[in-house]
Design an enzyme around this catalytic site. Sequence first.
Site, PDB file in Angstrom:
ATOM      1  N   ASP A  10       0.780   0.691   7.168  1.00  0.00           N
ATOM      2  CA  ASP A  10      -0.674   0.787   7.245  1.00  0.00           C
ATOM      3  C   ASP A  10      -1.284   0.519   5.860  1.00  0.00           C
ATOM      4  O   ASP A  10      -0.586   0.576   4.844  1.00  0.00           O
ATOM      5  CB  ASP A  10      -1.045   2.200   7.725  1.00  0.00           C
ATOM      6  CG  ASP A  10      -2.543   2.421   7.777  1.00  0.00           C
ATOM      7  OD1 ASP A  10      -3.248   1.637   8.434  1.00  0.00           O
ATOM      8  OD2 ASP A  10      -3.008   3.377   7.122  1.00  0.00           O
ATOM      9  N   ASP A  12      -5.243   1.362   4.511  1.00  0.00           N
ATOM     10  CA  ASP A  12      -6.094   2.385   3.916  1.00  0.00           C
ATOM     11  C   ASP A  12      -5.561   3.788   4.193  1.00  0.00           C
ATOM     12  O   ASP A  12      -5.344   4.170   5.346  1.00  0.00           O
ATOM     13  CB  ASP A  12      -7.534   2.256   4.431  1.00  0.00           C
ATOM     14  CG  ASP A  12      -8.544   2.786   3.421  1.00  0.00           C
ATOM     15  OD1 ASP A  12      -8.135   3.410   2.428  1.00  0.00           O
ATOM     16  OD2 ASP A  12      -9.745   2.571   3.625  1.00  0.00           O
TER      17      ASP A  12
END
EC number: 3.1.3.-
Length: 256
Positions: A10, A12
């Site tokens: 991932d 952020d």
Amino acid sequence: MRDYQGYFIDLDGTTYKGKQQIPAAARFIKHLQDAQKDILFVTNNSTRTPEFVAENLRKNHNINVTAANIYTTALATADYLLSVAPSMSKVYVVGESGLKQALVNNGFVITDNDPAYVVVGLDTDVTYAKLEKAVLLIRNGATFIGTNADSNLPNERGMVPGAGSIVKLVEYATQQQPIMIGKPESIIMKMALKKVQLPKESVIMVGDNYHTDIQAAINVGMDSLLVYTGLSRPDEVLRERIQPTYTVKSLDEWKI
């Protein structure tokens, strides 16, 4: 601990926090690269092109990757449509350049003239007229697709509306459930596995959000690594029925 060949990661909250660097993430990626692991950043953000995302990682976060390492919901949406729609299918889009470019690059025609599909994603220039058109087209028979269900996005101003907020408005007005592409749905994970050409047993999903990253891994039957540098908190995660395969406070703790 299983020896994973592929790492879905991932952005952020895991790789960075907005404009703030997470130094442990840069070290983690470098270790993976040195070990010749397959790295794919899997993100729900459909607004940016892979080239833009990769440049941001290189310039601002000391992570040396290319567009080939980036897999957005825009790309996943295009890949999903390629798997179910004939070539040159017509699509109406509520979204930004990253989503539109991914669709055009894969041969889809963006139009509001009798499209077979309506794709709704994050659009910071959304207007009532755009939403009205999407609603009417869906009610007239177009298939409704949402890029992702994120209700909010973190930025320097706070938790601003995410793509899911726009998708929900269209869903409410049409009374139709969309086909959802992004995390925590399994579609983006299946498309990402197809891209890296690895079995799910050889890949681990790394993220900071139990309800998107980890749940996506659970939904597709993959192992997961939850890092506590972003959204989810240990006390909250402990209450979940299905636990992440692994948890760490920092990606520095992970041994490759």
